[in-house]
Design a protein around this motif. Structure first.
Motif, short mmCIF file in Angstrom:
data_model
loop_
_atom_site.label_atom_id
_atom_site.label_comp_id
_atom_site.label_asym_id
_atom_site.label_seq_id
_atom_site.Cartn_x
_atom_site.Cartn_y
_atom_site.Cartn_z
N PHE A 282 -17.79 -5.52 1.64
CA PHE A 282 -17.75 -4.66 0.45
C PHE A 282 -16.34 -4.21 0.09
CE2 PHE A 282 -21.92 -3.96 2.47
CZ PHE A 282 -22.70 -4.49 1.47
N ALA A 283 -15.39 -4.46 0.96
CA ALA A 283 -14.01 -4.03 0.71
C ALA A 283 -13.42 -4.82 -0.45
CB ALA A 283 -13.15 -4.23 1.96
N GLN A 284 -12.80 -4.14 -1.36
CA GLN A 284 -12.12 -4.76 -2.49
C GLN A 284 -10.61 -4.80 -2.25
OE1 GLN A 284 -13.70 -5.98 -5.47
NE2 GLN A 284 -15.42 -5.87 -4.05
N THR A 285 -10.21 -4.44 -1.05
CA THR A 285 -8.79 -4.30 -0.74
C THR A 285 -8.03 -5.61 -0.90
OG1 THR A 285 -9.50 -2.68 0.90
CG2 THR A 285 -7.21 -3.32 0.96
N GLU A 286 -8.61 -6.71 -0.45
CA GLU A 286 -7.91 -7.99 -0.56
C GLU A 286 -7.75 -8.42 -2.01
OE1 GLU A 286 -8.91 -11.09 2.15
OE2 GLU A 286 -8.99 -9.72 3.84
N LYS A 287 -8.75 -8.13 -2.85
CA LYS A 287 -8.62 -8.43 -4.28
C LYS A 287 -7.51 -7.58 -4.90
CE LYS A 287 -13.33 -9.95 -5.21
NZ LYS A 287 -14.55 -9.71 -5.99
N LEU A 288 -7.48 -6.30 -4.50
CA LEU A 288 -6.43 -5.41 -4.99
C LEU A 288 -5.06 -5.92 -4.55
CD1 LEU A 288 -5.45 -2.74 -6.29
CD2 LEU A 288 -5.87 -1.66 -4.08
N ALA B 8 1.78 -15.09 -2.35
CA ALA B 8 0.88 -15.06 -1.18
C ALA B 8 1.51 -14.27 -0.04
CB ALA B 8 0.55 -16.48 -0.74
N ALA B 9 2.80 -14.44 0.18
CA ALA B 9 3.48 -13.68 1.23
C ALA B 9 3.49 -12.19 0.90
CB ALA B 9 4.91 -14.20 1.42
N LEU B 10 3.68 -11.88 -0.36
CA LEU B 10 3.67 -10.48 -0.79
C LEU B 10 2.27 -9.89 -0.59
CD1 LEU B 10 5.17 -8.09 -1.95
CD2 LEU B 10 4.78 -9.03 -4.22
N MET B 11 1.23 -10.65 -0.92
CA MET B 11 -0.14 -10.20 -0.72
C MET B 11 -0.39 -9.90 0.75
SD MET B 11 -3.67 -12.18 -1.50
CE MET B 11 -4.57 -12.40 0.02
N ALA B 12 0.06 -10.79 1.63
CA ALA B 12 -0.12 -10.59 3.07
C ALA B 12 0.59 -9.31 3.53
CB ALA B 12 0.38 -11.80 3.85
N ASP B 13 1.78 -9.07 3.01
CA ASP B 13 2.52 -7.85 3.36
C ASP B 13 1.78 -6.61 2.87
OD1 ASP B 13 4.52 -9.33 4.56
OD2 ASP B 13 5.91 -9.16 2.87
N ILE B 14 1.22 -6.68 1.67
CA ILE B 14 0.48 -5.54 1.12
C ILE B 14 -0.75 -5.26 1.98
CG2 ILE B 14 -0.91 -4.74 -0.84
CD1 ILE B 14 1.11 -6.30 -2.65
N ILE B 15 -1.49 -6.30 2.34
CA ILE B 15 -2.68 -6.12 3.18
C ILE B 15 -2.29 -5.51 4.52
CG2 ILE B 15 -4.48 -7.34 4.47
CD1 ILE B 15 -4.69 -9.25 2.07
N LYS B 16 -1.22 -6.00 5.11
CA LYS B 16 -0.77 -5.47 6.40
C LYS B 16 -0.46 -3.98 6.28
CE LYS B 16 3.40 -5.78 8.61
NZ LYS B 16 4.64 -6.45 8.91
N GLU B 17 0.24 -3.59 5.23
CA GLU B 17 0.59 -2.19 5.04
C GLU B 17 -0.63 -1.33 4.73
OE1 GLU B 17 3.45 -0.78 5.76
OE2 GLU B 17 4.29 -2.72 6.31
N LEU B 18 -1.59 -1.87 3.99
CA LEU B 18 -2.82 -1.12 3.73
C LEU B 18 -3.60 -0.88 5.02
CD1 LEU B 18 -3.99 -2.80 0.41
CD2 LEU B 18 -3.19 -0.45 0.69
N LYS B 19 -3.62 -1.88 5.91
CA LYS B 19 -4.29 -1.72 7.20
C LYS B 19 -3.62 -0.63 8.02
CE LYS B 19 -6.17 -6.37 7.75
NZ LYS B 19 -6.10 -7.63 8.50
N GLU C 45 -2.22 1.94 6.91
CA GLU C 45 -2.62 3.22 6.32
C GLU C 45 -4.10 3.52 6.49
OE1 GLU C 45 -0.63 5.58 5.13
OE2 GLU C 45 1.08 4.32 5.65
N GLY C 46 -4.84 2.61 7.12
CA GLY C 46 -6.23 2.88 7.43
C GLY C 46 -7.25 2.33 6.43
N PHE C 47 -6.80 1.51 5.50
CA PHE C 47 -7.74 0.93 4.54
C PHE C 47 -8.58 -0.15 5.21
CE2 PHE C 47 -4.81 2.87 1.66
CZ PHE C 47 -5.52 3.12 0.50
N ALA C 48 -9.87 -0.20 4.86
CA ALA C 48 -10.75 -1.25 5.35
C ALA C 48 -10.46 -2.52 4.54
CB ALA C 48 -12.20 -0.85 5.17
#
Length: 61
Positions: free
Chosen positions: A27-33, A6-17, A19-22
């Motif tokens: 409709f965003a699939q980013t959190e699933k990814l 879960a902590a790794l997922m949060a870090d990934i989401i933060k880094e994707l944000k 980089e400009g990912f929605a």
């Protein structure tokens, strides 16, 4: 290193944000990814740790 998937997922989401990912719209699939990547990477690192007996290292200091 993240202490759990879960902590790794949060870090990934933060880094994707960064980089400009929605990530927030319906409709965003980013959190699933990020969840899938977080689980896979954490599982891999945990297995590596179990096999070597020492924490996995990225080589960065």
């Amino acid at each position: 290193m993240a202490t759990n998937a879960a902590a790794l997922m949060a870090d990934i989401i933060k880094e994707l944000k960064v980089e400009g990912f929605a990530t927030g719209n319906e409709f965003a699939q980013t959190e699933k990814l990020a969840a899938a990547l977080g689980r896979a990477v954490y599982k891999h690192m945990t297995l590596l740790d179990d096999n070597t007996g020492t924490p996995a290292s990225t080589g960065h200091k």
